[in-house]
Design an enzyme around this catalytic site. Structure first.
Site, PDB file in Angstrom:
ATOM      1  CG  ASP A   1      -2.302   0.538   0.956  1.00  0.00           C
ATOM      2  OD1 ASP A   1      -2.591   1.286  -0.040  1.00  0.00           O
ATOM      3  OD2 ASP A   1      -3.250   0.171   1.574  1.00  0.00           O
TER       4      ASP A   1
ATOM      5  CG  ASP B   1      -9.492   2.314  -1.099  1.00  0.00           C
ATOM      6  OD1 ASP B   1      -8.423   2.068  -1.747  1.00  0.00           O
ATOM      7  OD2 ASP B   1      -9.555   1.864   0.276  1.00  0.00           O
TER       8      ASP B   1
END
Ligand code: GLA
Length: 397
Positions: free
Chosen positions: A154, A209
């Site tokens: 990430d 997202d």
């Protein structure tokens, strides 16, 4: 130093530098010839991950037919890690994972799955757990020892870090650790990873997202439009994990979501509770004809052939001169459209030429009704429900 000696010295120095810099400056090849398929904990469970959950998901993968349909990687997202010990080794949450990660990886492997884990290029993960920054080589060795096959990496808490350099560092660390790992970049598309990550990872997120809502899913889909040429075997655009079955969309919308991800050659990471899914959800996720389109060996991402506003036509070229056409009705009303079948069959991303395919050589098949279409009438009308797709495959006779 004499001139000849000096030259020899320089030669040796260059050779040493070359060997050192190229020895592990590469990703593992051949790991993702088709888009990775699997399951990830984040979309449904967030931080509520545990050994019991992950083992239950693996069992459900088998009993639901998901494994048989091709889903392979089981990935624990954020929140499995709680700290570092005095030697810098990452500490697993013992309450939630009482037997540790090697035990879980062994269980996954014994069931025929591959095991994935999550970390972050910054100092912390997005949920504030310890990140990989400064521990890349140490963590990579730990993952190799546990038997990790897939790493999602990430981009939180990275402050001034350079994305390419940061991901290359972890790529090199994984390579040096010696265990083949699919490397999934989760940098949200901010620095256009499709332009630089082909030799760094096997997939890269292209957006922020996904949210389990029609408009959010469609916004992500729209962001893939210009990216088709960057995808191919071993290097995929990742429009984020699936929300199919999580409750925020209708069954029709989930069928559309899944179909679009299939024609985009997107990684298919289910994100729902496989232990409790209804028949509709299971039917969508295990549609083998759709999955075959996604996994096609040519590895092409669909391009938008016609954008008529509410109604779009997307085309994915397949191996063996086959082709998939996806009609998309994004509007809130049903739409009847006229299809010129020979034109669809010839649709090409090279606007100056079309594919020389003749309808007589093909069978046209509907990949959701699983029926062949009678192409006797070359122009035909099709009605699409709101927010729905029709997906056809032209199969060589
Ligand atoms: C970021 C990622 C998500 C998920 C969370 C976990 O938001 O983009 O996919 O991994 O972090 O904290």
């Amino acid at each position: 130093m004499g001139k000849a000696k000096m030259n020899n010295y320089l030669l040796l120095l260059t050779a040493t530098l070359l060997i050192n810099s190229s020895a592990f400056a590469q990703k593992f090849d051949q790991l993702a010839p088709s888009p990775p398929m699997g399951w990830n904990s984040w979309n449904k469970f967030g931080c509520d991950v545990s050994e019991e959950l992950i083992m239950g998901i693996a069992d459900a993968m088998v009993s639901s037919g998901m494994k048989d349909a091709g889903y392979e990687y089981i990935v624990i997202d954020d929140c499995w890690q709680v700290g570092r010990d005095e030697s810098g080794d990452i500490i697993v949450d013992e309450d939630r994972f009482p037997h540790g990660m090697k035990y879980l990886a062994d269980y996954m492997h014994s069931k025929g799955f591959k095991f994935g884990i999550y970390s972050c290029a910054g100092t912390k993960t997005c949920q504030g757990r310890p990140g990989g920054r400064g521990y890349e080589f140490q963590d990579a060795r730990t993952y190799a020892r546990w038997g990790v096959d897939y790493l999602k990496y990430d981009w939180c808490y990275t402050t001034t870090q350079d994305p390419q350099a940061s991901y290359e560092l972890m790529r090199d660390a994984l390579y040096k650790a010696g265990r083949p790992v699919v490397f999934s970049l989760c940098e949200w598309g901010q620095s256009k990873p499709w332009e630089w990550a082909r030799d760094v990872g096997h997939l890269w997120r292209t957006t922020g997202d996904i949210v389990d809502r029609w408009d959010a899913m469609m916004a992500i889909f729209d962001a893939q439009k210009e990216l088709a040429r960057y995808a191919g075997p071993g290097h995929w655009n990742d429009p984020d994990m699936l929300e199919v079955g999580n409750g925020g969309m209708t069954t029709e919308e989930y069928r559309t979501h899944f179909s679009l991800w299939c024609v985009l050659a997107a990684p298919l990471m289910a994100g729902n509770d496989l232990r409790n899914m209804n028949e509709e959800t299971r039917g969508i996720l295990t549609n083998k004809e759709m999955i075959a389109v996604n996994q096609d060996t040519l590895g092409r991402q669909a391009f938008c052939f016609r954008d008529n506003g509410d109604y779009e036509i997307w085309v994915k070229k397949l191996a063996n001169e086959e082709k998939t056409v996806c009609l998309l009705n994004r509007s809130d009303e049903s739409k009847t459209v006229e299809l010129n079948i020979p034109v669809l069959l010839k649709a090409s991303d090279h606007y100056w030429s079309s594919d020389p395919y003749e309808l007589k050589d093909y069978t046209m098949r509907d990949l959701w009704s699983h029926k062949n279409i009678d192409t006797g009438e070359e122009i035909t009308e099709v009605t699409l429900a709101p927010h729905s797709v029709k997906v056809y495959r032209f199969i060589k006779k």
